[in-house]
Motif scaffolding. Structure first.
Motif, PDB file in Angstrom:
ATOM      1  N   SER A  57       0.813  -1.212   0.000  1.00 61.29           N
ATOM      2  CA  SER A  57       0.000   0.000   0.000  1.00 61.29           C
ATOM      3  C   SER A  57       0.848   1.265   0.000  1.00 61.29           C
ATOM      4  CB  SER A  57      -0.921   0.004   1.228  1.00 61.29           C
ATOM      5  OG  SER A  57      -0.152  -0.047   2.416  1.00 61.29           O
ATOM      6  N   TYR A  58       2.076   1.177   0.524  1.00 64.30           N
ATOM      7  CA  TYR A  58       2.906   2.373   0.616  1.00 64.30           C
ATOM      8  C   TYR A  58       3.786   2.564  -0.620  1.00 64.30           C
ATOM      9  CZ  TYR A  58       6.576  -0.972   1.829  1.00 64.30           C
ATOM     10  OH  TYR A  58       7.456  -2.029   1.813  1.00 64.30           O
ATOM     11  N   CYS A 106       4.062  20.867   0.583  1.00 66.24           N
ATOM     12  CA  CYS A 106       4.599  21.653  -0.539  1.00 66.24           C
ATOM     13  C   CYS A 106       4.532  23.141  -0.246  1.00 66.24           C
ATOM     14  CB  CYS A 106       3.835  21.326  -1.815  1.00 66.24           C
ATOM     15  SG  CYS A 106       4.147  19.667  -2.487  1.00 66.24           S
ATOM     16  N   ARG A 107       3.425  23.581   0.349  1.00 66.95           N
ATOM     17  CA  ARG A 107       3.262  25.008   0.618  1.00 66.95           C
ATOM     18  C   ARG A 107       4.155  25.503   1.743  1.00 66.95           C
ATOM     19  NH1 ARG A 107      -1.230  25.696   2.721  1.00 66.95           N
ATOM     20  NH2 ARG A 107      -2.241  23.652   2.571  1.00 66.95           N
ATOM     21  N   THR A 108       4.683  24.593   2.555  1.00 66.00           N
ATOM     22  CA  THR A 108       5.582  24.985   3.645  1.00 66.00           C
ATOM     23  C   THR A 108       7.033  24.644   3.327  1.00 66.00           C
ATOM     24  OG1 THR A 108       5.080  22.885   4.789  1.00 66.00           O
ATOM     25  CG2 THR A 108       3.823  24.849   5.444  1.00 66.00           C
ATOM     26  N   GLY A 109       7.323  24.412   2.051  1.00 67.45           N
ATOM     27  CA  GLY A 109       8.706  24.235   1.631  1.00 67.45           C
ATOM     28  C   GLY A 109       9.295  22.863   1.889  1.00 67.45           C
ATOM     29  N   GLU A 110       8.434  21.835   2.022  1.00 71.82           N
ATOM     30  CA  GLU A 110       8.915  20.477   2.267  1.00 71.82           C
ATOM     31  C   GLU A 110       8.346  19.519   1.215  1.00 71.82           C
ATOM     32  OE1 GLU A 110       7.846  19.440   6.254  1.00 71.82           O
ATOM     33  OE2 GLU A 110       9.250  20.878   7.154  1.00 71.82           O
ATOM     34  N   PRO A 111       8.686  19.692  -0.053  1.00 73.67           N
ATOM     35  CA  PRO A 111       8.081  18.871  -1.106  1.00 73.67           C
ATOM     36  C   PRO A 111       8.358  17.378  -0.970  1.00 73.67           C
ATOM     37  CG  PRO A 111       9.961  20.111  -1.954  1.00 73.67           C
ATOM     38  CD  PRO A 111       9.661  20.666  -0.596  1.00 73.67           C
ATOM     39  N   ILE A 112       9.464  17.001  -0.357  1.00 70.24           N
ATOM     40  CA  ILE A 112       9.749  15.571  -0.190  1.00 70.24           C
ATOM     41  C   ILE A 112       8.752  14.929   0.767  1.00 70.24           C
ATOM     42  CG2 ILE A 112      11.467  13.912   0.680  1.00 70.24           C
ATOM     43  CD1 ILE A 112      13.642  15.623  -0.473  1.00 70.24           C
ATOM     44  N   ASN A 113       8.117  15.727   1.621  1.00 66.90           N
ATOM     45  CA  ASN A 113       7.100  15.206   2.536  1.00 66.90           C
ATOM     46  C   ASN A 113       5.696  15.303   1.952  1.00 66.90           C
ATOM     47  OD1 ASN A 113       9.011  14.578   4.499  1.00 66.90           O
ATOM     48  ND2 ASN A 113       8.942  16.636   5.372  1.00 66.90           N
ATOM     49  N   CYS A 114       5.590  15.648   0.675  1.00 66.34           N
ATOM     50  CA  CYS A 114       4.296  15.713  -0.007  1.00 66.34           C
ATOM     51  C   CYS A 114       3.612  14.347   0.036  1.00 66.34           C
ATOM     52  CB  CYS A 114       4.520  16.150  -1.458  1.00 66.34           C
ATOM     53  SG  CYS A 114       3.072  16.017  -2.523  1.00 66.34           S
ATOM     54  N   LYS A 115       2.296  14.351   0.217  1.00 70.41           N
ATOM     55  CA  LYS A 115       1.556  13.094   0.285  1.00 70.41           C
ATOM     56  C   LYS A 115       1.516  12.385  -1.061  1.00 70.41           C
ATOM     57  CE  LYS A 115      -2.862  15.559  -0.289  1.00 70.41           C
ATOM     58  NZ  LYS A 115      -4.194  15.819   0.314  1.00 70.41           N
ATOM     59  N   ALA A 116       1.857  13.096  -2.132  1.00 73.22           N
ATOM     60  CA  ALA A 116       1.904  12.486  -3.463  1.00 73.22           C
ATOM     61  C   ALA A 116       3.338  12.330  -3.961  1.00 73.22           C
ATOM     62  CB  ALA A 116       1.109  13.340  -4.451  1.00 73.22           C
ATOM     63  N   GLY A 121       9.872   7.597 -12.992  1.00 74.07           N
ATOM     64  CA  GLY A 121      10.627   6.470 -13.522  1.00 74.07           C
ATOM     65  C   GLY A 121      10.928   5.389 -12.508  1.00 74.07           C
ATOM     66  N   TYR A 122      10.238   5.419 -11.342  1.00 76.68           N
ATOM     67  CA  TYR A 122      10.542   4.405 -10.319  1.00 76.68           C
ATOM     68  C   TYR A 122       9.284   4.049  -9.526  1.00 76.68           C
ATOM     69  CZ  TYR A 122      13.875   1.967  -7.212  1.00 76.68           C
ATOM     70  OH  TYR A 122      14.600   1.023  -6.512  1.00 76.68           O
ATOM     71  N   PHE A 123       9.031   4.706  -8.392  1.00 74.80           N
ATOM     72  CA  PHE A 123       7.819   4.421  -7.623  1.00 74.80           C
ATOM     73  C   PHE A 123       7.420   5.650  -6.828  1.00 74.80           C
ATOM     74  CE2 PHE A 123      11.230   3.063  -4.711  1.00 74.80           C
ATOM     75  CZ  PHE A 123      10.887   3.736  -3.544  1.00 74.80           C
ATOM     76  N   GLY A 124       6.204   5.588  -6.290  1.00 74.48           N
ATOM     77  CA  GLY A 124       5.688   6.667  -5.460  1.00 74.48           C
ATOM     78  C   GLY A 124       5.336   6.160  -4.080  1.00 74.48           C
ATOM     79  N   PHE A 125       4.905   7.083  -3.213  1.00 71.05           N
ATOM     80  CA  PHE A 125       4.699   6.743  -1.807  1.00 71.05           C
ATOM     81  C   PHE A 125       3.231   6.729  -1.390  1.00 71.05           C
ATOM     82  CE2 PHE A 125       9.033   8.028  -2.238  1.00 71.05           C
ATOM     83  CZ  PHE A 125       9.724   7.179  -1.388  1.00 71.05           C
ATOM     84  N   GLY A 126       2.339   6.652  -2.346  1.00 66.93           N
ATOM     85  CA  GLY A 126       0.931   6.578  -2.005  1.00 66.93           C
ATOM     86  C   GLY A 126       0.067   6.632  -3.244  1.00 66.93           C
ATOM     87  N   PRO A 127      -1.233   6.392  -3.106  1.00 68.99           N
ATOM     88  CA  PRO A 127      -2.139   6.345  -4.257  1.00 68.99           C
ATOM     89  C   PRO A 127      -2.138   7.618  -5.106  1.00 68.99           C
ATOM     90  CG  PRO A 127      -3.208   5.496  -2.283  1.00 68.99           C
ATOM     91  CD  PRO A 127      -1.913   6.084  -1.840  1.00 68.99           C
ATOM     92  N   GLU A 128      -1.883   8.767  -4.488  1.00 70.14           N
ATOM     93  CA  GLU A 128      -1.923  10.014  -5.241  1.00 70.14           C
ATOM     94  C   GLU A 128      -0.751  10.150  -6.212  1.00 70.14           C
ATOM     95  OE1 GLU A 128      -3.105  13.594  -3.357  1.00 70.14           O
ATOM     96  OE2 GLU A 128      -4.103  12.552  -1.710  1.00 70.14           O
ATOM     97  N   SER A 129       0.204   9.228  -6.097  1.00 66.55           N
ATOM     98  CA  SER A 129       1.309   9.232  -7.057  1.00 66.55           C
ATOM     99  C   SER A 129       0.820   8.949  -8.475  1.00 66.55           C
ATOM    100  CB  SER A 129       2.362   8.191  -6.656  1.00 66.55           C
ATOM    101  OG  SER A 129       3.022   8.568  -5.466  1.00 66.55           O
ATOM    102  N   LYS A 130      -0.331   8.312  -8.594  1.00 66.67           N
ATOM    103  CA  LYS A 130      -0.869   8.015  -9.932  1.00 66.67           C
ATOM    104  C   LYS A 130      -1.050   9.296 -10.749  1.00 66.67           C
ATOM    105  CE  LYS A 130      -1.542   3.473  -9.714  1.00 66.67           C
ATOM    106  NZ  LYS A 130      -0.895   2.522 -10.642  1.00 66.67           N
ATOM    107  N   LYS A 131      -1.442  10.384 -10.081  1.00 67.28           N
ATOM    108  CA  LYS A 131      -1.621  11.654 -10.786  1.00 67.28           C
ATOM    109  C   LYS A 131      -0.285  12.182 -11.299  1.00 67.28           C
ATOM    110  CE  LYS A 131      -5.569  12.920  -7.874  1.00 67.28           C
ATOM    111  NZ  LYS A 131      -6.093  13.907  -6.876  1.00 67.28           N
ATOM    112  N   ILE A 132       0.755  11.986 -10.506  1.00 65.55           N
ATOM    113  CA  ILE A 132       2.081  12.448 -10.915  1.00 65.55           C
ATOM    114  C   ILE A 132       2.549  11.677 -12.138  1.00 65.55           C
ATOM    115  CG2 ILE A 132       4.466  12.771 -10.204  1.00 65.55           C
ATOM    116  CD1 ILE A 132       2.552  14.542  -8.671  1.00 65.55           C
ATOM    117  N   TYR A 133       2.317  10.358 -12.147  1.00 64.10           N
ATOM    118  CA  TYR A 133       2.721   9.535 -13.298  1.00 64.10           C
ATOM    119  C   TYR A 133       2.016   9.979 -14.580  1.00 64.10           C
ATOM    120  CZ  TYR A 133       4.947   6.144 -10.166  1.00 64.10           C
ATOM    121  OH  TYR A 133       5.753   5.533  -9.263  1.00 64.10           O
ATOM    122  N   GLN A 134       0.784  10.416 -14.448  1.00 69.36           N
ATOM    123  CA  GLN A 134       0.061  10.891 -15.632  1.00 69.36           C
ATOM    124  C   GLN A 134       0.691  12.156 -16.201  1.00 69.36           C
ATOM    125  OE1 GLN A 134      -3.965  11.319 -14.223  1.00 69.36           O
ATOM    126  NE2 GLN A 134      -4.267   9.113 -13.945  1.00 69.36           N
TER     127      GLN A 134
END
Length: 369
Positions: A57-58, A106-116, A121-134
């Motif tokens: 799931s992660y 993202c709005r507080t300057g911590e994009p690596i902690n974004c929920k998406a 070219g590899y993997f994401g850390f949650g279901p919202e990564s699907k939007k990024i892949y698109q």
């Protein structure tokens, strides 16, 4: 301009790469850039990631057929209308870390902690990564890839495309070293020091001025090769030949090390990490970058009393990657130690097979174009 490009794609979970002809990527945003790919690193763990469709799931992987390739370097071929300081012909590395740009992190300057947060070219850390892949479906195993302009690291001529294809490991190590407060006058221990991630940590610790670098691994031959890089500052220990804790105390006049970078790979025993923690001085820091998956018992009261910190560090920022490029250009970071094992795009399967052998951090397996 050719309307099509070649890409090595995976069509089934854990399957082989297949050469496909697909439409040339288009820039979806005025802030996007098109990259003519010249080199892409091959991650030893890639097949494991490609096999995890739906069972973690992660961990979110792109929809099939997918174009993988995490560490990508190349030449800018086209820029969006709103791009100002990136130009056609620039040599760049694509930092594949993608975030949504609008969540709290993202709005507080911590994009690596974004929920998406997603590795293009590899993997994401949650279901919202699907939007990024698109938005960014192109990994490095293709002739061209798109990326946002603010995700690019400009490369000096001193850094080859093959060396830049190692920046994912180098950047991860550097970000961890910064969190560990490695600098002149400090002693740092790197466990898993002869691996792909660990070797980068050793080289960067040298560039950052660490006074003593204690390198821990199992292979005596690779440890000897590692020590030869800097006999004055590097000390090595073959784990399993004695007490790591006693050795670390001997190397630091009984004080203990200032920091530990844990770069051991998934599947290793937690014992070496525990031993490394007990090698820290009071107030020392252990930074985890290697993804050791073995559950580890930790005595929190003991950590509190010794003021020891245990820190997880994921990936690296664009500005940290730009630091690495500057260090390489200045000559303080030596990237010439890597043995480049290069494959053509159509040889992606063979390249991954070699990377999976894990011959040590000196070998850099790269797909070049």
């Amino acid at each position: 301009m050719n309307p099509t490009i070649r890409a090595m794609r995976v069509h089934t979970a854990g399957g082989r790469f297949v050469m496909d002809t697909i439409a040339r990527p288009e820039l979806l945003r005025p802030t996007d850039v098109l990259i003519d790919v010249k080199a892409s690193g091959v991650v030893p763990n890639l097949r494991n990631v490609m096999s995890h469709y739906g069972d973690k799931s992660y961990l979110t992987v792109p929809d099939l057929p997918a174009i993988y390739g995490l560490d990508t370097a190349g030449v800018v071929a086209e820029v969006g209308a709103a791009v100002t300081d990136i130009h056609v012909g620039d040599r760049v590395y694509i930092n594949p870390g993608r975030s949504c740009g609008s969540c709290h992190a993202c709005r507080t300057g911590e994009p690596i902690n974004c929920k998406a947060f997603t590795f293009q070219g590899y993997f994401g850390f949650g279901p919202e990564s699907k939007k990024i892949y698109q938005q960014y479906p192109y990994g490095g195993f293709s002739e061209f890839a798109t990326a946002p302009a603010d995700g690019l690291i400009k490369l000096p001529e001193a850094v080859t495309f093959e060396q830049a294809a190692r920046f994912g490991y180098l950047g991860t190590a550097y970000s961890g070293l910064l969190k560990a407060d490695v600098r002149a006058g400090r002693t740092v221990m790197v466990i898993g020091a002869t691996g792909t991630l660990g070797l980068g940590a050793v080289q960067i610790a040298r560039a950052m001025g660490a006074t003593r670098i204690l390198c821990v691994a199992r292979n005596p031959e690779l440890l000897a090769k590692l020590q030869a890089l800097d006999p004055q500052r590097i000390r090595t220990f073959s784990y399993g030949t004695g007490s790591l804790i006693d050795w670390a105390r001997e190397q630091t006049n009984g004080i203990g090390v200032d920091s530990v970078i844990d770069a051991i790979a998934p599947g290793a025993s937690h014992q070496v990490t525990l031993d490394a923690m007990h090698s820290l001085r009071r107030g020392g820091r252990l930074v985890e970058v290697g993804a050791m998956t073995d559950p580890m018992p930790v005595q929190l009261h003991e950590m509190m009393c010794a003021q020891v910190s245990l820190i997880g560090s994921l990936w690296f920022s664009v500005d940290e990657g730009q630091d690495l490029a500057a260090m390489a250009e200045a000559g303080t970071l030596d990237l010439s130690i890597f043995e480049q094992h290069c494959y053509e795009l159509e040889e992606a399967n063979e390249a991954l097979a070699e990377a999976e052998k894990r011959a040590g951090g000196f070998v850099n397996v790269v797909i070049t174009q």
